[in-house]
Design a protein around this motif. Structure first.
Motif, short mmCIF file in Angstrom:
data_model
loop_
_atom_site.label_atom_id
_atom_site.label_comp_id
_atom_site.label_asym_id
_atom_site.label_seq_id
_atom_site.Cartn_x
_atom_site.Cartn_y
_atom_site.Cartn_z
N LEU A 66 -13.30 0.87 -1.53
CA LEU A 66 -11.76 0.90 -1.39
C LEU A 66 -11.17 1.64 -2.58
O LEU A 66 -10.10 2.54 -2.23
CB LEU A 66 -11.08 -0.55 -1.54
N ASP A 67 -11.65 1.72 -3.86
CA ASP A 67 -11.07 2.24 -4.89
C ASP A 67 -11.36 4.04 -4.41
O ASP A 67 -10.25 4.59 -4.52
CB ASP A 67 -12.19 2.40 -6.07
N PHE A 116 -8.59 5.03 -1.69
CA PHE A 116 -7.40 5.07 -2.22
C PHE A 116 -7.32 6.42 -2.99
O PHE A 116 -6.21 7.14 -2.79
CB PHE A 116 -7.03 4.20 -3.08
N VAL A 117 -8.43 6.71 -3.92
CA VAL A 117 -8.24 7.95 -4.52
C VAL A 117 -8.23 8.98 -3.49
O VAL A 117 -7.42 9.99 -3.73
CB VAL A 117 -9.56 8.29 -5.42
#
Lengths: 119, 119
Positions: free
Chosen positions: A8-9, A12-13
């Motif tokens: 998820l990190d 989003f990046v």
């Protein structure tokens, strides 16, 4: 679960750049070669390739090489992680709204205590 | 439109960190003071404050100071930008699926041309 957090990190990046979001949108219409895709973006090919690599490294697209042509394919499942996260937030908000509504419609219930039987 | 693009960049940046996503989740239950919030995160207060500032700078939370207490409030409208963007992508995918379905169920229609009346 930790793996999902990391994914998820990265998602989003990858989505925090307008060029990369535009690539995701373009590939929503179907697979496209790097050459076809690059034509729509006013930047050098090396800069564009860097964006594609970020998208690929974070699982939002896959690229398949056939001869001299590299084709990009959207990986919708990875975007679903964002959907799932948002759905989780909405559930929290709804539970809160329900509690507030309950309090507003029957504020005395709180002061009488939860264990007391209703009439 | 350009402003909305910039806001979306910032929202995705803000959400690309697990601590910041956890703050968003916590505040989904209702406003909380910085002190209450910070208790749940195993890091120094300055590090935590940096995350709060990123969330505030990108419009995901607001903070209100009353005396010595600073309260954090979630700004759901900003998260709705992500929802809207995802909905836009889904619409593109659905249109593509419709076109593919139409092609699979009636492939000859394409070769006969669209203007020809159906029997």
């Amino acid at each position: 679960m930790a793996k999902c957090f990391e994914q998820l990190d990265g998602v989003f990046v990858a989505l925090s750049d307008p060029t990369r979001r535009a690539v995701v949108m373009h590939l929503g219409h179907g697979p496209m070669s790097v050459g076809e895709l690059a034509r729509d973006f006013p930047m050098t090919l090396p800069s564009f390739m860097k964006h594609l690599r970020t998208l690929e490294a974070n699982g939002l697209i896959r690229t398949i090489k056939s001869g001299r042509v590299r084709t990009c394919v959207l990986n919708r499942e990875r975007l679903a992680l964002v959907d799932d996260w948002l759905a989780q937030q909405r559930q929290i908000w709804e539970e809160r709204t329900d509690r507030l509504e309950q309090f507003v419609t029957d504020p005395e219930e709180k002061t009488r205590g939860e264990s007391r039987p209703r009439p």
